[in-house]
Structures are given as structure tokens and as C-alpha cells.
Write a protein that holds these residues in place. Structure first.
Motif, PDB file in Angstrom:
ATOM      1  N   UNK A 123      -3.556  15.070  33.729  1.00  0.00           N
ATOM      2  CA  UNK A 123      -3.829  14.240  32.549  1.00  0.00           C
ATOM      3  C   UNK A 123      -4.046  12.784  32.922  1.00  0.00           C
ATOM      4  N   UNK A 124      -3.368  12.335  33.981  1.00  0.00           N
ATOM      5  CA  UNK A 124      -3.550  10.954  34.431  1.00  0.00           C
ATOM      6  C   UNK A 124      -4.892  10.751  35.131  1.00  0.00           C
ATOM      7  N   UNK A 125      -5.465  11.821  35.692  1.00  0.00           N
ATOM      8  CA  UNK A 125      -6.680  11.670  36.486  1.00  0.00           C
ATOM      9  C   UNK A 125      -7.959  12.101  35.802  1.00  0.00           C
ATOM     10  N   UNK A 126      -7.864  12.892  34.729  1.00  0.00           N
ATOM     11  CA  UNK A 126      -9.067  13.411  34.085  1.00  0.00           C
ATOM     12  C   UNK A 126      -9.691  12.355  33.180  1.00  0.00           C
ATOM     13  N   UNK A 127     -11.012  12.323  33.113  1.00  0.00           N
ATOM     14  CA  UNK A 127     -11.708  11.380  32.234  1.00  0.00           C
ATOM     15  C   UNK A 127     -11.816  11.979  30.836  1.00  0.00           C
ATOM     16  N   UNK A 128     -11.838  11.147  29.805  1.00  0.00           N
ATOM     17  CA  UNK A 128     -12.007  11.675  28.439  1.00  0.00           C
ATOM     18  C   UNK A 128     -13.289  12.491  28.284  1.00  0.00           C
TER      19      UNK A 128
END
Length: 225
Positions: A123-128
Motif C-alpha cells: 500500500x505504501x508503494x503502489x500508485x493510485x
């Protein structure tokens, strides 16, 4: 130990340029026939319609990334037309093919499942943008998860809480990240994995791909001990 990166490429880009060029030519021919030879309306329409389909398919193939998975010492990287997502080997609890029960039989679906120890790094690394794309593409998995669940109360609870903030391991997420995180948790609960990678357009058989990923992961984990 082999630390050389491994790239797994997709087969979906095959004939992308051919389809694009063929579609463009057919579109042009269809337009010319429409303008110059009205008596050939049927042929013109077939050329135009077929060209439009071929052009759309060709462009769609070209925007897909050529490399789908990249394995290196840190982890695996999943490439998508909307972005990329890295998962560290240390954060992977299990790798396997997605199997669902239908009656007394087990059906293997064309997905590689990744069960995480914690979803926070994802969740910290994925882009919207990528989260939005995966949410849309995972609708069929949601239907499968619901079909595996005899009670509808869990689905109703998931849908009612879909837009609410999500707290995981003390970290608070909002908006698309909260929706994606809640989807990961829901799929893990009913299908057994947090993340899913389609394997139907890869050059390796699903079992062969799974074996390669497991062996590479074990090599990297042993090297870090």
C-alpha cells in the motif's frame, strides 16, 4: 547463488504492430471507398469496421508492457500498463496458483497468487493509478470470492465499508489505497492470496512459472541468511 535478474515477457504483444498497420490500412481503404465508390458501400463498411477493430486491438497490445515480471535480489516486480508494483521476497508468505473448489473438484484459475506477511509495504508503494486499474480488473475475482462464500453478510459488510478509511498494523489509509487494501484483505480471506498476477499470456506454463519463482525466492532468502 544466482543473483542475475530474470525477466519474464508477455506473449500478448505478438502481432501488435501488424494489427496496428493492417487496421490503419483497412480504415483508409474503407474511407476511400465510402467517398469514391458509393456502390461499394458494403465492402467499404466491412473494411472500415474490420480496420477499426484491428487498430484498437493493435494499439491495446502496444501499450501493454513487454516485461510482465522481473525477479532480482530484492524481490519481484510486476509491470502493468498503469504502473509497476514491487514485492520483497521477505514479505512473501506463500506463492501458488489460484485454485477454487467447485463441488468436489478443484479448479485452477489463470492467476499466480501471492500471500503477503503484511500489506503495508504494498500500500505504501503502489500508485493510485495502478490501484485503480487493479480494482477494475479484479471484479471477476470478487465474483469468484463471493461464489465461494455461502453467506452474503460478509459481502454486504465489505461493500458498506469499501469507502471507509482502513487501518492496518497501526497505519491509516484513505481513498483508493484504502479500497485496494480492503480488496486485498477480502480476497485473501476467501481465496487465500492478497495479490494476483494473470498467467494466461506468459511464455511459461503456470506450473513452470511457479516453480521458477519459488526456486529463485529460496535462493535469495538463503543468500540473505
Amino acid at each position: 547463488m544466482n543473483n542475475d535478474p530474470v525477466e519474464i515477457r508477455t506473449l500478448s504483444k505478438r502481432n501488435a504492430l501488424t494489427l496496428t498497420l493492417t487496421g490503419s490500412v483497412l480504415l483508409l481503404v474503407g474511407l476511400c471507398l465510402f467517398v469514391g465508390w458509393r456502390e461499394l458501400f458494403v465492402i467499404a463498411f466491412m473494411c472500415f469496421f474490420g480496420g477499426a477493430i484491428a487498430l484498437v486491438l493493435g494499439v491495446a497490445k502496444q501499450v501493454e508492457p513487454e516485461v510482465v515480471l522481473r525477479l532480482d535480489a530484492q524481490g519481484l516486480v510486476f509491470f502493468h500498463r498503469r504502473g509497476q508494483l514491487q514485492v520483497e521476497w521477505q514479505n512473501i508468505q506463500r506463492l501458488d496458483l489460484l485454485r477454487v473448489q467447485r463441488g468436489i473438484d478443484w479448479l485452477t484459475l489463470p492467476y499466480l497468487g501471492i500471500k503477503l506477511k503484511a500489506i503495508n509495504p504494498v500500500l505504501d508503494g503502489i500508485s493510485p493509478r495502478l490501484a485503480t486499474g487493479l480494482l477494475a480488473e479484479q471484479r471477476s475475482l470478487m465474483i469468484t470470492a463471493v461464489a465461494n462464500d455461502d453467506e452474503l453478510q460478509s459481502l454486504e459488510h465489505y461493500l458498506s465499508a469499501e469507502f471507509e478509511p482502513l487501518v492496518v498494523n497501526g497505519d491509516r489509509y484513505r481513498g483508493l489505497l484504502a479500497m485496494f487494501g480492503r480488496r486485498c484483505l477480502m480476497l485473501d480471506k476467501y481465496l487465500g492470496f492478497h495479490l494476483y498476477i494473470p498467467v494466461d499470456f506468459l511464455p511459461l506454463a503456470p506450473e513452470q512459472l511457479l516453480r521458477q519463482l519459488r526456486e529463485y525466492r529460496q535462493q535469495q532468502l538463503r543468500g540473505n541468511d
